[in-house]
Each structure stands twice: as structure tokens, then as C-alpha cells.
Design a protein around this motif. Structure first.
Motif: not given
Length: 629
Positions: A214-224, A89-95, A110-116, A477-478
Motif C-alpha cells: 500500500g505504501l509502495m502504491a502511494a509512492l507510485s503516485v509521486t513518481v508517475l 525533492l530527491p533528498a526528500g524522496l531518498a529519506a 504518507l504525510t511525507q509523500l503528501c508534502a513532497l 534510483l527512487v
């Protein structure tokens, strides 16, 4: 300055003995978060040029999807998701973070964030037999089964006959796929919350008028953590919260409608969405109304803070723009007046009683019978600072503080989205660990999370624009924050390896344990000649088998007590804290813990009339008292 204030505040609280020293040490995550925010703030001074893409987005998408699928497969094969998610999971988020530093492809990210996000949920699904979280899952499994069996929404229990949208949705999925009800609930929640990722992107892009934010908001979903938690602990409030996000998006599009035809089409859609929301849940909208009240003063101050005239700000309060809020409130008041839910009535009565000082809600008591709980100490507090929960809290606090710095530096860049961002920032402090336990605070936190995506998007945006010399720090950090999110006490509540505090209440059963509860319920339906008492988890599990334990079990200093003739016990009691009673509305929040030796002695000495796997049924005509004491 903030770092000095955090350090000074903790030191002063220790000198004044305001809180125990271990508690203050745990609060040290605030100091760590302040230091992280300061470092990122200094590292992101000046403009950061966008880097060109070096790797094909399609190739990266395939790699990230492979990582997510590999994590799920590894979890299913080993029976544990700990190592798989901690590595992949951290490896995917780093990418993903690397791409967001450059010129990202929106569909690819968006596809990558959904997959993770989905990988984390499926990994938990395949490594828990029957995950029930706070026990509501049991009631909703029984409700969906009843609905499909009778075809009548009036047969849904717990007051949800007035709010049946969740059960209609899950029932439709079960009917279409043939899945068991539990699996239909879990998979529906997982897929629906995965779709929150692109929804958050659309909402963030509309609110901020920026694809990057908008992409940062999508990333926020995966880290909340609350999005991850409620994807599996899926119940009507979770569905209602997704609908609230959808309504916020449609409302933001209403304000940007370029012609009357588009405005009318969106208006019809939002009216239909509001009607659906009214029939979905009750408490969610009461909580969201409280959150919305915080936004009012922020909205009123917006024109003066942004250097605009008051008249220019007031145009946003015309009925044309605020009619969804007004109409939604009217819908709810009319519906509640016509068919008031017992739950809603209970909430209003309890709130009025507290405000008028007529009712007092006492905290629950924990009784231990032959179980030694670890004593709080400085060593344990220091060890807690290294847990995923502490790392998550420090990272989240740092990003939110960085968002505040960004707003102070570049306030004019956030004219759009100012109200939602500042409101979310003010309320997000509730998402951090609090030193005082508050019953049912998780429900309010989930609603606050809906607005936290806006300031968190701003913080992530500032983080990923650091100078290239510090790019590795930002990416780590992310990745660390996203990895820690999967193992907080809330998200990984079934993994005892992820926390070091006292034992927690049971949140999952193996398939064998759940089947044992079912066969015990069938036995009691046939043979029990008197009332049955048991703990809260077992009682809720009985509901899935159309059996109710009507007896009341009490935890007291002398042991367990009940007037019921039958007592149902499970050997899992010796591994967890066990809740009794019906919860906050009944005023019974007591819990107990029993050691294996005390449990074994009671199991040998009491009249055991039935045993199925991990479940025992004791019988005593006069009831039980002093059990395990």
C-alpha cells in the motif's frame, strides 16, 4: 535475456532502416531500463531482513516537510523552481525510501509523500502566472464564472452543462474562499491530487492485503508524471479519474465486507459515487471501458495461472461483486440516451467513421515562416538520453520490467491484486515515449496511469528489498526517478530548459500577458465591426472575457490566411509553435512557427488598430493572406 533482446532489436531496426537512427538512439532508454531491472533483480535475490527504525518518524516527517516548504519558498523567491526542486525533492524522496526499507510508520510516510507531492505542484503554481496546459483551463474558468454569475448550469458551454460536477466543485471552492477562479481551479486540483496519495495507499493495501505494498502504491503516485501534470492542468477528466480510483477502492472493500450491514452501506455509497461520476465526464469512462476490456482475459486466465479451479474463479463474477460495473454502465447509457452530449456524439461519430473507413483523420502540418528548427541528428539524440524525460522513461521502464520479474518469481504471493497488476503491467507500455505521435493519446495514458500504480508498487517493493550492499543504489534510483518526474516534458512543459527538441506550444502566460488579452477582448467587443481571427490559445483565452473569435485562421505554405477583417497576434508567437483551428474534431491540427524578424516586419507593415502589451490587432477589410510567408 531481455537486455540482449533490447540491444538486438535496436541493432536490427537500424540495419533494416526501419526508423531513423536518431529515433533508434532515443529508444535506447529501453536498453538502459532493461539493464537497471537486471541489476536490481540480481541485487534483490533472497530475503532482505527488515531493519529497525533508527530515526524517529516524527523527526523525519518534520525534516521532509521543511524540505518541501523550503522548495516552494525558494521557487517563489527566485521565480524559478528548477534548482529548488532538483535539490530538495530527491533528498526528500531518498529519506522516504530509507524508511520504506525498514519498518515504516504509515502515517509518517504518507504525510511525507503528501508534502513532497504538494511541494512540487505549489512550486509550479507560484512560478507560472496563468498556467493553462492544453488550453481547456481557459474554457473552465469561463464556465465557472458563468455558472456563478447566472446560477444556471444550462449556461455552461462546450457541452459541460450536462456534466457540471467539476464546475460545481470549483464554484463552491471559489464561493467559500473568495479566490479568483483560476486559483480556485489550480489549488483544488493540487489538493485533490495530493489526497490521491493516501487514497492509493488505501487502495493498494486493500487490493494486495499488505501495508507495505500500500505504501509502495502511494509512492507510485509521486513518481508517475500524469498525476503531477493533471494536479495543475485540472479539468473534468482529472476529477473523473480520481473518482474512478475511489470507486476501485470502494469496490475492493465490498469484496472484503465481513457482514451484510457493511456490504449494504458500501453499496449505497458506491451507487452515489457512480451517479456523481456519470455527471462528471464522458470520455473518461469510454477510455476506462477500453482499459477494462484488457482486464477480462487476464481475469479469466487467473484461476489456471494460480492453480485454482475455474469454478473458484467464477465466484468473483457473481452480480453481488460486479454490480458496480453493471450499474455504472446502465447509468451512463441511460443518461447519454436521455441527454446526449455533443462531445459524446462527436466521439461516437468519429470512431464509427474511422472503423467504417468513411472518415480519415490527417496529421497536422507544421509551417515555419522565418524560423529555423533544429535538424534531428545523432548528437541531439544522444543529448536527449541525458534529459529528465529520458531518465524518467528509463527508470519507469526498469521498474515495470522488475515488476514482471517479481511476478514470475513469486506469482503465488500476488493472488490478491493479480488482475489489476497484470493488466496495468500490460498497458503501461503506453506510458513510455512512443516513436509515432498519436493525437490525444495523453487522455488514454492518464486512464492507464490509474492501473499503473499496481505494477509500479510491485517494482518499487522489489527495488527497496535489495541486499544492504546495494541499498544506496536502490535509494538513488527512487530519488532520481522522483526528481526526474518533476522535470519531464509533460510536467515541466513551461520550462524550456528541460527539453532540447523543437520549440513547443505555449502553456502559460504571465499575469501581464493575460491582462493584455483581456483588455484586447474588451476593445474588440466595443469596436470590432467584423469577424475576428486568431490562434487557438488566444481564442480560448478570449473565452474568459466573454468574447469569441469567430473567424478561422489557417496556416498554409504561403503564410497565414483568414477571411476575417481583424487578426489578433501576440509577440509570444515568435517564441513558440502556434496551433490554429479547433483541434481534432474540426480536422485542423496545423501549427506554425514565425521568426522574430518576420513578426516584426508584419507588425510594421500592417494596419495596427490596437496594441496592449504583447497583443496586437490588425485590420484589413478583405481579410489576410500570405501573412509571414
Amino acid at each position: 535475456m531481455v537486455c540482449l533482446l533490447a540491444a538486438g532489436g535496436l541493432l536490427a531496426a537500424d540495419l533494416l532502416n526501419l526508423l531513423p537512427r536518431p529515433t533508434l538512439l532515443r529508444a535506447g532508454f529501453t536498453l538502459v531500463g532493461a539493464i537497471v531491472a537486471l541489476v536490481l533483480y540480481l541485487a534483490s535475490q533472497g530475503d532482505s531482513p527488515k531493519r529497525p527504525r533508527r530515526v524517529s518518524p516524527a523527526h523525519l516527517t518534520k525534516i521532509v516537510i521543511t524540505l518541501g516548504a523550503g522548495a516552494v519558498i525558494a521557487a517563489a523567491a527566485t521565480g524559478s523552481r528548477l534548482l529548488a526542486l532538483a535539490v530538495l525533492l530527491p533528498a526528500g524522496l531518498a529519506a522516504v525510501a530509507v524508511q520504506l526499507r525498514g519498518t515504516p510508520s504509515v502515517p509518517a510516510v504518507l504525510t511525507q509523500l503528501c508534502a513532497l507531492f504538494l511541494a512540487g505542484r505549489l512550486a509550479k503554481y507560484v512560478t507560472t502566472g496563468f498556467y493553462f496546459g492544453g488550453t481547456d483551463t481557459f474554457a473552465h474558468v469561463a464556465a465557472v464564472d458563468t455558472l456563478l454569475r447566472t446560477g444556471d448550469a444550462a449556461t455552461i458551454g462546450h457541452g459541460y452543462d450536462l456534466y457540471p460536477v467539476f464546475h460545481f466543485l470549483v464554484g463552491a471552492v471559489k464561493h467559500a474562499t473568495g479566490l479568483p477562479t483560476y486559483d480556485a481551479i489550480i489549488l483544488t486540483g493540487s489538493l485533490l491530487f495530493t489526497l490521491v496519495v493516501p487514497l492509493a495507499y488505501a487502495l493498494g493495501r486493500s487490493v494486495f492485503d499488505s501495508r507495505r505494498l500500500g505504501l509502495m502504491a502511494a509512492l507510485s503516485v509521486t513518481v508517475l508524471e500524469f498525476f503531477s501534470y493533471h494536479a495543475l492542468y485540472f479539468y473534468p477528466q482529472a476529477l473523473a479519474s480520481v473518482l474512478i480510483l475511489g470507486t476501485l477502492f470502494v469496490n475492493s472493500r465490498l469484496r472484503d465486507a465481513e457482514d451484510e450491514r457493511t456490504f449494504r452501506q458500501l453499496s449505497v455509497f458506491v451507487v452515489a459515487l457512480l451517479a456523481t461520476m456519470v455527471l462528471t465526464h464522458h470520455l473518461t469512462y469510454i477510455l476506462f471501458a477500453a482499459v477494462a476490456l484488457v482486464a477480462v482475459p487476464v481475469a479469466l486466465l487467473r484461476p489456471s495461472l494460480l492453480g485454482r479451479s475455474v469454478g473458484d474463479g467464477r465466484r468473483w463474477y457473481r452480480y453481488r461483486w460486479v454490480f458496480p460495473v453493471v450499474l455504472g454502465a446502465v447509468f451512463m447509457l441511460v443518461y447519454w440516451s436521455y441527454s446526449p452530449s455533443l462531445v459524446t456524439v462527436g466521439i461516437v461519430q468519429l470512431t464509427a467513421g474511422l472503423l467504417l473507413d468513411v472518415v480519415a483523420v490527417t496529421g497536422g502540418q507544421l509551417y515555419t515562416y522565418g524560423m529555423m528548427l533544429p535538424a534531428d541528428s545523432v548528437d541531439r539524440a544522444v543529448a536527449w538520453l541525458l534529459t529528465p524525460t529520458s531518465i524518467y522513461a528509463a527508470g519507469l521502464g526498469g521498474l515495470l520490467l522488475l515488476a514482471a520479474y517479481e511476478l514470475l518469481d513469486n506469482l503465488g504471493d500476488y493472488r490478491r491484486g493479480f488482475t489489476l497488476t497484470v493488466t496495468g503491467l500490460c498497458l503501461s507500455v503506453l506510458l513510455l515515449p512512443l516513436p509515432i505521435p498519436i493525437p490525444q493519446i495523453e487522455r488514454l495514458k492518464f486512464v492507464v496511469t490509474l492501473l499503473a500504480i499496481f505494477p509500479l508498487a510491485v517494482g518499487l517493493h522489489r527495488t527497496l528489498t535489495v541486499d544492504r550492499r546495494y541499498a544506496v543504489l536502490a535509494i538513488v534510483l527512487v530519488a532520481t526517478l522522483g526528481g526526474a518526474t518533476a522535470f519531464t516534458v509533460l510536467v515541466a512543459d513551461d520550462l524550456s530548459e528541460t527539453y532540447i527538441d523543437e520549440p513547443r506550444q505555449q502553456v502559460a502566460m504571465s499575469e501581464t500577458q493575460f491582462e493584455s488579452v483581456g483588455t484586447t477582448a474588451a476593445f474588440l467587443q466595443r469596436r470590432a465591426t467584423g469577424p475576428v481571427a486568431t490562434d487557438r490559445v488566444t481564442s480560448r483565452a478570449f473565452e474568459t472575457n466573454q468574447f469569441n473569435a469567430t473567424g478561422r485562421l489557417r496556416a498554409e505554405s504561403t503564410g497565414l490566411r483568414t477571411e476575417a477583417s481583424y487578426l489578433v497576434a501576440r509577440d509570444r508567437w515568435s517564441d513558440h509553435l502556434v496551433a490554429v483551428g479547433k483541434g481534432i474534431r474540426s480536422g485542423d491540427l496545423n501549427t506554425f512557427g514565425v521568426g522574430p524578424e518576420r513578426f516584426a516586419i508584419a507588425d510594421r507593415t500592417h494596419d495596427k488598430v490596437y496594441s496592449a502589451g504583447t497583443v496586437r490587432v490588425y485590420r484589413r477589410p478583405g481579410g489576410f493572406s500570405g501573412l509571414y510567408g
